[in-house]
Design a protein around this motif. Structure first.
Motif, PDB file in Angstrom:
ATOM      1  N   GLN A  35      39.744  42.223  51.353  1.00  0.00           N
ATOM      2  CA  GLN A  35      40.097  43.271  50.401  1.00  0.00           C
ATOM      3  C   GLN A  35      41.085  42.703  49.393  1.00  0.00           C
ATOM      4  O   GLN A  35      42.152  42.229  49.748  1.00  0.00           O
ATOM      5  N   ARG A  36      40.707  42.743  48.132  1.00  0.00           N
ATOM      6  CA  ARG A  36      41.567  42.244  47.068  1.00  0.00           C
ATOM      7  C   ARG A  36      41.986  43.425  46.206  1.00  0.00           C
ATOM      8  O   ARG A  36      41.333  44.464  46.176  1.00  0.00           O
ATOM      9  N   ALA A  84      40.551  40.395  39.807  1.00  0.00           N
ATOM     10  CA  ALA A  84      39.491  39.679  39.092  1.00  0.00           C
ATOM     11  C   ALA A  84      39.823  39.551  37.607  1.00  0.00           C
ATOM     12  O   ALA A  84      39.638  38.483  37.010  1.00  0.00           O
ATOM     13  N   GLY A  85      40.337  40.614  37.006  1.00  0.00           N
ATOM     14  CA  GLY A  85      40.696  40.574  35.591  1.00  0.00           C
ATOM     15  C   GLY A  85      41.845  39.612  35.319  1.00  0.00           C
ATOM     16  O   GLY A  85      41.834  38.881  34.323  1.00  0.00           O
ATOM     17  N   LEU A  86      42.833  39.599  36.199  1.00  0.00           N
ATOM     18  CA  LEU A  86      43.959  38.678  36.036  1.00  0.00           C
ATOM     19  C   LEU A  86      43.504  37.229  36.170  1.00  0.00           C
ATOM     20  O   LEU A  86      43.882  36.374  35.370  1.00  0.00           O
ATOM     21  N   VAL A  87      42.672  36.961  37.156  1.00  0.00           N
ATOM     22  CA  VAL A  87      42.183  35.595  37.360  1.00  0.00           C
ATOM     23  C   VAL A  87      41.352  35.147  36.156  1.00  0.00           C
ATOM     24  O   VAL A  87      41.491  34.018  35.686  1.00  0.00           O
ATOM     25  N   ASP A 140      48.387  46.086  42.401  1.00  0.00           N
ATOM     26  CA  ASP A 140      47.751  46.884  41.351  1.00  0.00           C
ATOM     27  C   ASP A 140      48.778  47.832  40.743  1.00  0.00           C
ATOM     28  O   ASP A 140      49.190  48.803  41.372  1.00  0.00           O
ATOM     29  N   GLY A 141      49.190  47.554  39.515  1.00  0.00           N
ATOM     30  CA  GLY A 141      50.198  48.353  38.829  1.00  0.00           C
ATOM     31  C   GLY A 141      49.779  49.771  38.515  1.00  0.00           C
ATOM     32  O   GLY A 141      50.616  50.597  38.153  1.00  0.00           O
TER      33      GLY A 141
END
Length: 87
Positions: free
Chosen positions: A7-8, A13-16, A52-53
């Motif tokens: 679980q991420r 994914a967007g940051l990477v 996750d902000g």
């Protein structure tokens, strides 16, 4: 048997993707590491935990394992970077 986190965080994914566009290398770490990955660029390495902000603060808290790792790293002068968004 996979050793990687199953679980991420939703924003990982967007940051990477962004980091790769900026010329960084992302090395994902297993859950036991106490952080999500290593971010490398221009001879520098950052230890990164992604939260996750967009989630409420109670859902962004560090786990006991993450806190333990952060304290170990700070004790030897290494930064533990918590990233919540692209800024």
């Amino acid at each position: 048997m996979s050793y990687l986190k199953t679980q991420r965080d939703d924003n990982e994914a967007g940051l990477v993707r962004l980091w790769k566009q900026l010329g960084c290398v992302w090395i994902e770490q297993p859950r036991e590491a106490g952080f999500d990955g290593l971010l490398l660029r221009n001879g520098e390495i950052w230890i990164v935990e992604i939260k996750d902000g967009h989630k409420p603060p109670s859902k962004r808290k560090l786990t006991p394992n993450e806190i333990r790792r952060m304290n170990e790293l700070y004790a030897v002068g290494v930064d533990y970077n918590v990233v919540e968004d692209e800024e």
